[in-house]
Design a protein around this motif. Structure first.
Motif, short mmCIF file in Angstrom:
data_model
loop_
_atom_site.label_atom_id
_atom_site.label_comp_id
_atom_site.label_asym_id
_atom_site.label_seq_id
_atom_site.Cartn_x
_atom_site.Cartn_y
_atom_site.Cartn_z
N ALA A 1 0.83 -1.21 0.00
CA ALA A 1 0.00 0.00 0.00
C ALA A 1 0.86 1.26 0.00
N GLY A 2 0.58 2.15 -0.94
CA GLY A 2 1.19 3.48 -0.93
C GLY A 2 2.62 3.55 -1.40
N ILE A 3 3.15 2.49 -2.06
CA ILE A 3 4.53 2.56 -2.54
C ILE A 3 4.56 2.43 -4.06
N ASP A 4 5.62 2.95 -4.66
CA ASP A 4 5.73 2.91 -6.12
C ASP A 4 6.25 1.55 -6.59
N LEU A 5 6.27 1.37 -7.92
CA LEU A 5 6.64 0.07 -8.48
C LEU A 5 8.06 -0.31 -8.11
N TRP A 6 8.99 0.65 -8.15
CA TRP A 6 10.39 0.34 -7.82
C TRP A 6 10.50 -0.16 -6.39
N SER A 7 9.82 0.53 -5.47
CA SER A 7 9.85 0.12 -4.07
C SER A 7 9.18 -1.24 -3.89
N PHE A 8 8.12 -1.49 -4.66
CA PHE A 8 7.43 -2.78 -4.56
C PHE A 8 8.34 -3.92 -5.01
N GLN A 9 9.08 -3.70 -6.10
CA GLN A 9 10.01 -4.73 -6.57
C GLN A 9 11.07 -5.04 -5.52
N ASN A 10 11.55 -4.00 -4.85
CA ASN A 10 12.52 -4.20 -3.77
C ASN A 10 11.88 -4.93 -2.59
N LEU A 11 10.62 -4.63 -2.34
CA LEU A 11 9.90 -5.29 -1.25
C LEU A 11 9.81 -6.80 -1.50
N ILE A 12 9.54 -7.18 -2.74
CA ILE A 12 9.48 -8.60 -3.09
C ILE A 12 10.83 -9.27 -2.83
N ARG A 13 11.90 -8.60 -3.22
CA ARG A 13 13.23 -9.17 -3.00
C ARG A 13 13.53 -9.33 -1.50
N ILE A 14 13.09 -8.36 -0.71
CA ILE A 14 13.30 -8.44 0.74
C ILE A 14 12.54 -9.63 1.31
N PHE A 15 11.29 -9.80 0.89
CA PHE A 15 10.50 -10.93 1.38
C PHE A 15 11.14 -12.26 0.99
N GLU A 16 11.62 -12.34 -0.24
CA GLU A 16 12.27 -13.58 -0.69
C GLU A 16 13.50 -13.88 0.16
N LYS A 17 14.25 -12.82 0.48
CA LYS A 17 15.45 -13.01 1.30
C LYS A 17 15.09 -13.41 2.72
N MET A 18 14.05 -12.78 3.29
CA MET A 18 13.59 -13.14 4.62
C MET A 18 13.12 -14.59 4.65
N ARG A 19 12.46 -14.99 3.59
CA ARG A 19 11.92 -16.36 3.50
C ARG A 19 13.04 -17.39 3.49
N GLU A 20 14.16 -17.03 2.88
CA GLU A 20 15.26 -17.98 2.74
C GLU A 20 16.25 -17.94 3.90
#
Length: 242
Positions: A165-184
């Protein structure tokens, strides 16, 4: 990890009491990335807040790592290892990023230690460590700093309420990478995300569809995604998917 036993939540209204969450029972296992999705107003955020202790359950019980926590405050639940990230992270005028990370960790982190957490979420530490948590930070920056505080606390259950919510596409793409890293990166942490976003659903171990206060579907990504994408149900329930 977490057991919800017949929990419900009723809100007072002009017509009496409105059922928001209705008799939900659910088990969340350790070391899982779980996404709760469904229509707006279906009870997703309320359920997340009930787990964190922000909203008290009207009925039922919540058990975390074998301990009954239904009567515990949000502070006491946080001490047990439950972290909650809001849709709109709070800004703190006069409080620096370093201060916030030290508060989150519960200890006097050295600058180098705090910088490691910022690096984990893709922020250049030297540019942020002494910044104030105020309006000068973008929504995406705030989201990542909030995730850094959760990492600093080393929570066992990390809950994210619509992090896109409330973030741009670039920030969202980084968010996905952070979640993937947290998951691993952790064998002990469970991540629970409230989201409509297909890219977040695509990295889930388990998907739960919540509508009208009840669980309509639950299963692995392979089981649930085909049933909610590209259908009329998807248009109604997950219209934010893209």
């Amino acid at each position: 990890m977490l057991q919800l036993k017949s929990i419900s939540f009723h809100a007072d209204s002009t017509d009496g009491k409105t059922e928001i969450i209705r008799n939900i029972s659910l088990n969340l296992d350790k070391n899982k990335f779980i996404v709760i999705t469904g229509p707006n107003g279906g009870g997703k955020s309320t359920l997340a807040k009930m787990i964190a202790g922000i909203v008290p359950a009207t009925d039922g019980s919540i058990v975390f790592q074998g301990k009954e926590i239904s009567g515990l405050s949000i502070t006491d639940r946080a001490k047990l290892g439950i972290g909650f990230a809001f849709q709109q992270p709070v800004r703190f005028k006069g409080l620096t990023v370093l201060d916030l990370l030290r508060i989150a960790s519960g200890k006097q982190l050295k600058i180098g230690e705090a910088c490691e957490f910022l690096s984990e979420v893709g922020l250049c530490a030297k540019d942020y460590i002494h910044r104030e948590i105020n309006a000068s930070l973008s929504g995406g920056e705030l989201k990542r700093i909030e995730i850094a505080t959760i990492l600093a606390r080393d929570v066992k259950l990390a809950i994210f309420d619509e992090p896109e919510a409330g973030i741009d596409l670039w920030s969202f793409q980084n968010l996905i990478r952070i979640f993937e890293k947290m998951r691993e990166s952790s064998q002990e942490r469970t991540i629970l995300v409230i989201s409509h976003q297909e890219r977040i659903l695509n990295i889930a171990d388990e998907i739960i569809v919540l509508a009208n206060g009840v669980i309509e579907k639950q299963g692995s990504k392979e089981q649930i995604l085909p049933s909610i994408i590209g259908t009329k149900y998807a248009a109604d329930v997950c219209r934010k998917l893209s």
